[in-house]
Design a protein around this motif. Structure first.
Motif, PDB file in Angstrom:
ATOM      1  N   ALA A 157      19.984 -37.188  15.971  1.00  0.00           N
ATOM      2  CA  ALA A 157      19.553 -37.742  17.373  1.00  0.00           C
ATOM      3  C   ALA A 157      19.135 -39.281  16.881  1.00  0.00           C
ATOM      4  CB  ALA A 157      18.288 -37.219  18.096  1.00  0.00           C
ATOM      5  N   LYS A 158      19.050 -39.695  15.574  1.00  0.00           N
ATOM      6  CA  LYS A 158      18.755 -40.779  14.975  1.00  0.00           C
ATOM      7  C   LYS A 158      19.929 -41.836  14.979  1.00  0.00           C
ATOM      8  CE  LYS A 158      14.774 -39.386  12.069  1.00  0.00           C
ATOM      9  NZ  LYS A 158      14.281 -39.431  10.735  1.00  0.00           N
ATOM     10  N   ASN A 159      19.567 -43.156  15.499  1.00  0.00           N
ATOM     11  CA  ASN A 159      20.407 -44.179  15.763  1.00  0.00           C
ATOM     12  C   ASN A 159      20.460 -45.089  14.521  1.00  0.00           C
ATOM     13  OD1 ASN A 159      22.315 -46.258  16.442  1.00  0.00           O
ATOM     14  ND2 ASN A 159      21.321 -46.616  18.194  1.00  0.00           N
ATOM     15  N   ALA A 160      21.369 -45.073  13.421  1.00  0.00           N
ATOM     16  CA  ALA A 160      20.712 -45.954  12.374  1.00  0.00           C
ATOM     17  C   ALA A 160      20.718 -47.618  12.756  1.00  0.00           C
ATOM     18  CB  ALA A 160      22.185 -45.743  11.354  1.00  0.00           C
ATOM     19  N   VAL A 161      21.423 -47.900  13.640  1.00  0.00           N
ATOM     20  CA  VAL A 161      21.048 -49.478  13.915  1.00  0.00           C
ATOM     21  C   VAL A 161      19.589 -49.666  14.366  1.00  0.00           C
ATOM     22  CG1 VAL A 161      21.525 -49.335  16.522  1.00  0.00           C
ATOM     23  CG2 VAL A 161      22.333 -51.230  14.883  1.00  0.00           C
ATOM     24  N   ASP A 162      18.905 -48.814  14.799  1.00  0.00           N
ATOM     25  CA  ASP A 162      17.547 -49.088  15.156  1.00  0.00           C
ATOM     26  C   ASP A 162      16.859 -48.915  14.039  1.00  0.00           C
ATOM     27  OD1 ASP A 162      15.078 -49.271  16.425  1.00  0.00           O
ATOM     28  OD2 ASP A 162      15.588 -47.527  18.057  1.00  0.00           O
ATOM     29  N   GLN A 163      16.499 -50.320  13.490  1.00  0.00           N
ATOM     30  CA  GLN A 163      15.807 -50.419  12.158  1.00  0.00           C
ATOM     31  C   GLN A 163      14.312 -50.250  12.487  1.00  0.00           C
ATOM     32  OE1 GLN A 163      17.276 -54.008  10.355  1.00  0.00           O
ATOM     33  NE2 GLN A 163      19.386 -53.604  10.771  1.00  0.00           N
ATOM     34  N   ASP A 164      13.906 -50.729  13.521  1.00  0.00           N
ATOM     35  CA  ASP A 164      12.305 -50.884  13.794  1.00  0.00           C
ATOM     36  C   ASP A 164      12.091 -49.332  13.982  1.00  0.00           C
ATOM     37  OD1 ASP A 164       9.974 -52.677  14.363  1.00  0.00           O
ATOM     38  OD2 ASP A 164      10.116 -51.638  16.305  1.00  0.00           O
ATOM     39  N   GLU A 165      12.683 -48.693  14.725  1.00  0.00           N
ATOM     40  CA  GLU A 165      12.309 -47.076  15.022  1.00  0.00           C
ATOM     41  C   GLU A 165      12.408 -46.336  13.878  1.00  0.00           C
ATOM     42  OE1 GLU A 165      10.800 -44.125  17.618  1.00  0.00           O
ATOM     43  OE2 GLU A 165      11.004 -46.394  17.835  1.00  0.00           O
ATOM     44  N   TYR A 166      13.436 -46.570  13.033  1.00  0.00           N
ATOM     45  CA  TYR A 166      13.905 -45.556  11.921  1.00  0.00           C
ATOM     46  C   TYR A 166      13.946 -46.438  10.397  1.00  0.00           C
ATOM     47  CZ  TYR A 166      15.250 -42.756  15.929  1.00  0.00           C
ATOM     48  OH  TYR A 166      15.318 -42.369  17.144  1.00  0.00           O
ATOM     49  N   PRO A 167      12.654 -46.876  10.192  1.00  0.00           N
ATOM     50  CA  PRO A 167      12.645 -47.795   9.037  1.00  0.00           C
ATOM     51  C   PRO A 167      13.044 -46.992   7.390  1.00  0.00           C
ATOM     52  CG  PRO A 167      10.413 -47.424   9.666  1.00  0.00           C
ATOM     53  CD  PRO A 167      11.501 -46.826  10.804  1.00  0.00           C
ATOM     54  N   ALA A 168      12.646 -45.628   7.583  1.00  0.00           N
ATOM     55  CA  ALA A 168      13.150 -44.783   6.628  1.00  0.00           C
ATOM     56  C   ALA A 168      14.221 -44.718   6.321  1.00  0.00           C
ATOM     57  CB  ALA A 168      12.306 -43.599   6.345  1.00  0.00           C
TER      58      ALA A 168
ATOM     59  N   ILE B 209      16.905 -45.681   3.066  1.00  0.00           N
ATOM     60  CA  ILE B 209      17.888 -44.710   2.363  1.00  0.00           C
ATOM     61  C   ILE B 209      19.296 -45.604   2.431  1.00  0.00           C
ATOM     62  CG2 ILE B 209      19.120 -42.691   2.919  1.00  0.00           C
ATOM     63  CD1 ILE B 209      16.429 -41.484   3.619  1.00  0.00           C
ATOM     64  N   HIS B 210      19.425 -46.274   3.495  1.00  0.00           N
ATOM     65  CA  HIS B 210      20.600 -46.885   3.566  1.00  0.00           C
ATOM     66  C   HIS B 210      20.859 -47.954   2.587  1.00  0.00           C
ATOM     67  CE1 HIS B 210      23.289 -50.295   5.010  1.00  0.00           C
ATOM     68  NE2 HIS B 210      23.995 -49.409   5.597  1.00  0.00           N
ATOM     69  N   ALA B 211      19.792 -48.899   2.292  1.00  0.00           N
ATOM     70  CA  ALA B 211      19.773 -49.670   1.372  1.00  0.00           C
ATOM     71  C   ALA B 211      19.955 -49.342  -0.114  1.00  0.00           C
ATOM     72  CB  ALA B 211      18.554 -50.843   1.414  1.00  0.00           C
ATOM     73  N   ARG B 212      19.438 -47.855  -0.313  1.00  0.00           N
ATOM     74  CA  ARG B 212      19.568 -47.606  -1.517  1.00  0.00           C
ATOM     75  C   ARG B 212      20.815 -46.835  -1.979  1.00  0.00           C
ATOM     76  NH1 ARG B 212      15.124 -42.939  -1.092  1.00  0.00           N
ATOM     77  NH2 ARG B 212      15.956 -42.221  -3.312  1.00  0.00           N
TER      78      ARG B 212
ATOM     79  N   SER C 124      12.048 -55.938  17.336  1.00  0.00           N
ATOM     80  CA  SER C 124      12.441 -56.570  16.171  1.00  0.00           C
ATOM     81  C   SER C 124      13.507 -57.345  15.857  1.00  0.00           C
ATOM     82  CB  SER C 124      12.227 -55.281  14.965  1.00  0.00           C
ATOM     83  OG  SER C 124      13.334 -54.609  15.225  1.00  0.00           O
ATOM     84  N   VAL C 125      13.657 -58.064  14.780  1.00  0.00           N
ATOM     85  CA  VAL C 125      14.914 -58.920  14.285  1.00  0.00           C
ATOM     86  C   VAL C 125      15.520 -58.059  13.342  1.00  0.00           C
ATOM     87  CG1 VAL C 125      15.478 -60.859  13.211  1.00  0.00           C
ATOM     88  CG2 VAL C 125      13.511 -60.900  14.471  1.00  0.00           C
ATOM     89  N   GLU C 126      16.912 -57.618  13.618  1.00  0.00           N
ATOM     90  CA  GLU C 126      17.844 -56.855  12.957  1.00  0.00           C
ATOM     91  C   GLU C 126      18.917 -57.832  12.650  1.00  0.00           C
ATOM     92  OE1 GLU C 126      18.546 -53.394  15.537  1.00  0.00           O
ATOM     93  OE2 GLU C 126      16.411 -52.806  15.376  1.00  0.00           O
TER      94      GLU C 126
ATOM     95  N   SER D 106      25.706 -49.170  17.836  1.00  0.00           N
ATOM     96  CA  SER D 106      25.208 -47.944  17.362  1.00  0.00           C
ATOM     97  C   SER D 106      26.047 -47.153  16.596  1.00  0.00           C
ATOM     98  CB  SER D 106      24.867 -47.306  18.935  1.00  0.00           C
ATOM     99  OG  SER D 106      24.067 -48.003  19.296  1.00  0.00           O
ATOM    100  N   LYS D 107      25.385 -46.502  15.693  1.00  0.00           N
ATOM    101  CA  LYS D 107      26.117 -45.570  14.781  1.00  0.00           C
ATOM    102  C   LYS D 107      25.142 -44.416  14.327  1.00  0.00           C
ATOM    103  CE  LYS D 107      25.498 -48.658  10.985  1.00  0.00           C
ATOM    104  NZ  LYS D 107      26.216 -49.520   9.997  1.00  0.00           N
ATOM    105  N   PRO D 108      25.376 -43.188  14.096  1.00  0.00           N
ATOM    106  CA  PRO D 108      24.834 -41.985  13.673  1.00  0.00           C
ATOM    107  C   PRO D 108      24.004 -42.145  12.354  1.00  0.00           C
ATOM    108  CG  PRO D 108      26.838 -41.344  13.727  1.00  0.00           C
ATOM    109  CD  PRO D 108      27.019 -42.513  14.134  1.00  0.00           C
ATOM    110  N   ALA D 109      22.727 -41.886  12.115  1.00  0.00           N
ATOM    111  CA  ALA D 109      21.915 -42.059  10.917  1.00  0.00           C
ATOM    112  C   ALA D 109      22.507 -40.734  10.074  1.00  0.00           C
ATOM    113  CB  ALA D 109      20.534 -42.036  11.186  1.00  0.00           C
ATOM    114  N   ALA D 110      22.730 -39.580  10.721  1.00  0.00           N
ATOM    115  CA  ALA D 110      22.943 -38.536   9.920  1.00  0.00           C
ATOM    116  C   ALA D 110      23.804 -38.547   8.600  1.00  0.00           C
ATOM    117  CB  ALA D 110      23.199 -37.126  10.849  1.00  0.00           C
ATOM    118  N   PRO D 111      25.120 -39.125   8.899  1.00  0.00           N
ATOM    119  CA  PRO D 111      26.066 -39.181   7.787  1.00  0.00           C
ATOM    120  C   PRO D 111      25.556 -40.018   6.606  1.00  0.00           C
ATOM    121  CG  PRO D 111      27.295 -39.545   9.692  1.00  0.00           C
ATOM    122  CD  PRO D 111      25.655 -39.712  10.061  1.00  0.00           C
TER     123      PRO D 111
END
Length: 532
Positions: free
Chosen positions: A95-106, A110-113, A322-324, A332-337
């Motif tokens: 259910a996580k949206n990868a683009v929502d950086q403020d809501e899902y900072p962790a 991981i994306h940056a890593r 927040s500023v993104e 919007s794109k899924p975080a799961a992949p």
């Protein structure tokens, strides 16, 4: 031939115990039988009242049983298996949206890593600050890489006070359709370099040089052709562009389409020069859902340095408090992949990926040699041919010519001479009857009279399955040598199958739409350029 003249749904409706009336949309309704009772729902229009979640699941579940078996789908590069722990992680984060950086900072960390790990894997030089992003597959990644090339070229031309309205891009005629989509969608002249069988149906770098001029935004080099799995020579292309700059002053960058090879070459051929350690390589794309071993829906694109990504392509968004920053085509794109990709990085590590690559190549070589040893087939891919390399471990990939674990093959010249009435497309159809999905398609333009069958050896293709495939291929081929009735049946199947190319069957990943007719006042192209 009845299917050409009779509406199957009409026949079914008229044959029912109680034919139902057509709904307002003109679509028939059908019955779904479950233990909870009988349900009737429209087939092509939204039902007025919904059904229970259990019934909705069962209806779709039953329809999907007609799909092919992913393990036996040897046409696709897309990965089809992950460990249960990965699937659990995916479902926990579905259910996580990868683009929502403020809501899902962790998730963003991981994306940056992941970007950092890929930059290291692709040999970003010291002192460079790589930048990149996850995408919805390599198609979006190629669009972004191409847009950066175009924007940088335009900015340079403007600064020089020169015309910046006629960009072109150069790549081989063997390119996957996503490269041509970029050119067509973003108004860039597409210059396709003809490919030849003598050069393994891929772009031969010296042949690309005549296509380049002052309006060329870049050259796209393909690391892993979808036709045969061959790697184009990135280092040679870079060297030739260096020479071109010395002679004509043209500074042309390279984008590497590593949709398949970007996650394969670093592990199978660590000494191969193709990535950011090649001077002119500015950007690279890859598919996490191919040899990155993640389920479908994930791509990556990286630039060697942040200066290579024009600022105009980066958007600052004030979103959800927040500023993104965004430089993707979609929002919007899924975080799961993305999380599944990190799972693989942690679970496999470098050696784990290399082990998978070695196994895939070993099975691909087994299939290649077996096909050649039958005498019925000629193998067009080259990963089973010795490279002459020494002083490496026994069975190491470096002992053989580099390429993807792809086996492209056709009927041998002797077989075609002895059995001229046999069409290669029939083999595809007969394999499908045994559950195998193996495409038969024409070679790239200029060589399209040649046709080939192709098998992609993925992680799920075991040695036992290779053995079974070879046995089925031998049985099918020999049946066509002796059974006239089988040939007659297949001739009818071929006549009604589609879509078709000149050789009988469409390329599975490259069906071209007919180009829109040009207007009389449209600018004429160069004689060597093909508009996409």
């Amino acid at each position: 031939m009845l299917s050409l003249h009779i509406d199957a749904e009409d026949v079914i409706q008229k044959s029912a115990d109680h034919p139902v009336k057509r709904d307002g949309g003109g679509a028939a309704v059908y019955h779904s039988y479950v233990r909870d009772g009988e349900t009737q729902i429209p087939k092509y229009t939204l039902p007025e009242h919904g059904v229970s979640s259990k019934v909705a699941y069962q209806i779709i579940h039953d329809e999907l049983t007609l799909d092919g078996n992913p393990t036996l789908n040897l046409a696709s590069f897309v990965h089809t298996w992950m460990p249960p722990e990965a699937e659990k992680l995916i479902m926990e984060n579905i259910a996580k949206n990868a683009v929502d950086q403020d809501e899902y900072p962790a998730t963003q960390v991981i994306h940056a890593r992941c970007i950092s790990m890929l930059a290291n894997l692709w040999n970003v030089p010291k002192g460079k600050k790589a930048i990149g992003t996850a995408t919805a597959g390599s198609s979006e990644a190629i669009m972004l890489g191409g847009l950066a090339l175009k924007k940088r070229w335009q900015e340079k031309r403007k600064a020089e006070g020169k015309d910046h309205y006629r960009p072109n891009i150069v790549f081989g005629a063997n390119a996957q359709v996503a490269l041509e989509k970029f050119a067509r969608y973003f108004d860039v002249e597409c210059r396709l370099v003809p490919v030849k069988e003598e050069h393994d149906f891929i772009m031969y770098p010296p042949d690309a040089i005549p296509f380049i001029d002052e309006n060329t935004i870049g050259v796209m080099v393909i690391l892993g052709s979808t036709y045969t799995g061959h790697f184009e020579d990135v280092q040679l292309m870079s060297d030739l562009l260096d020479k071109l700059q010395e002679e004509k002053g043209l500074d042309i960058p390279i984008h590497v389409d590593g949709a398949s090879g970007g996650f394969f070459a670093p592990f199978a051929y660590p000494n191969l020069k193709w990535s950011f350690d090649v001077a002119r390589v500015a950007s690279i794309n890859t598919s996490g859902h191919k040899f990155g071993l993640v389920y479908a829906g994930l791509g990556w694109v990286l630039w060697k340095d942040e200066s290579l990504l024009p600022k105009d392509l980066i958007f600052e968004l004030h979103y959800l408090g927040s500023v993104e920053y965004s430089f993707t085509l979609n929002f919007s794109k899924p975080a799961a992949p993305i999380l599944a990709q990190m799972f693989n990085f942690l679970n496999l590590g470098y050696q784990g990926y290399r082990d998978v690559a070695i196994k895939d190549l070993r099975n691909a070589r087994l299939l290649s040699r077996a096909l050649e040893n039958t005498g019925y087939y000629k193998v067009l891919s080259n990963i089973h041919k010795e490279s002459g390399t020494k002083d490496v471990a026994e069975h190491a990939p470096e002992l053989y010519l580099p390429g993807l674990p792809v086996v492209a093959f056709r009927l041998s010249d002797k077989f075609k001479k002895d059995y001229p009435g046999v069409q290669q497309a029939w083999i595809q159809n007969l394999l499908r009857g045994k559950g195998w999905i193996v495409p038969n398609y024409g070679a790239p333009p200029a060589e399209d009279k040649q046709e080939m069958l192709r098998v992609v050896v993925r992680e799920t293709m075991t040695g036992d399955l290779v053995e079974r495939l070879v046995m089925d291929l031998i049985e099918i081929t020999e049946s066509l040598m002796t059974d006239d009735s089988a040939a007659g049946t297949l001739q009818m199947m071929t006549a009604i199958a589609g879509p078709k190319t000149k050789t009988g069957v469409a390329h599975p990943e490259k069906e071209h739409a007919k180009p829109t007719p040009k207007k009389k006042n449209e600018r004429k192209q160069s004689t060597y350029a093909k508009q996409c």
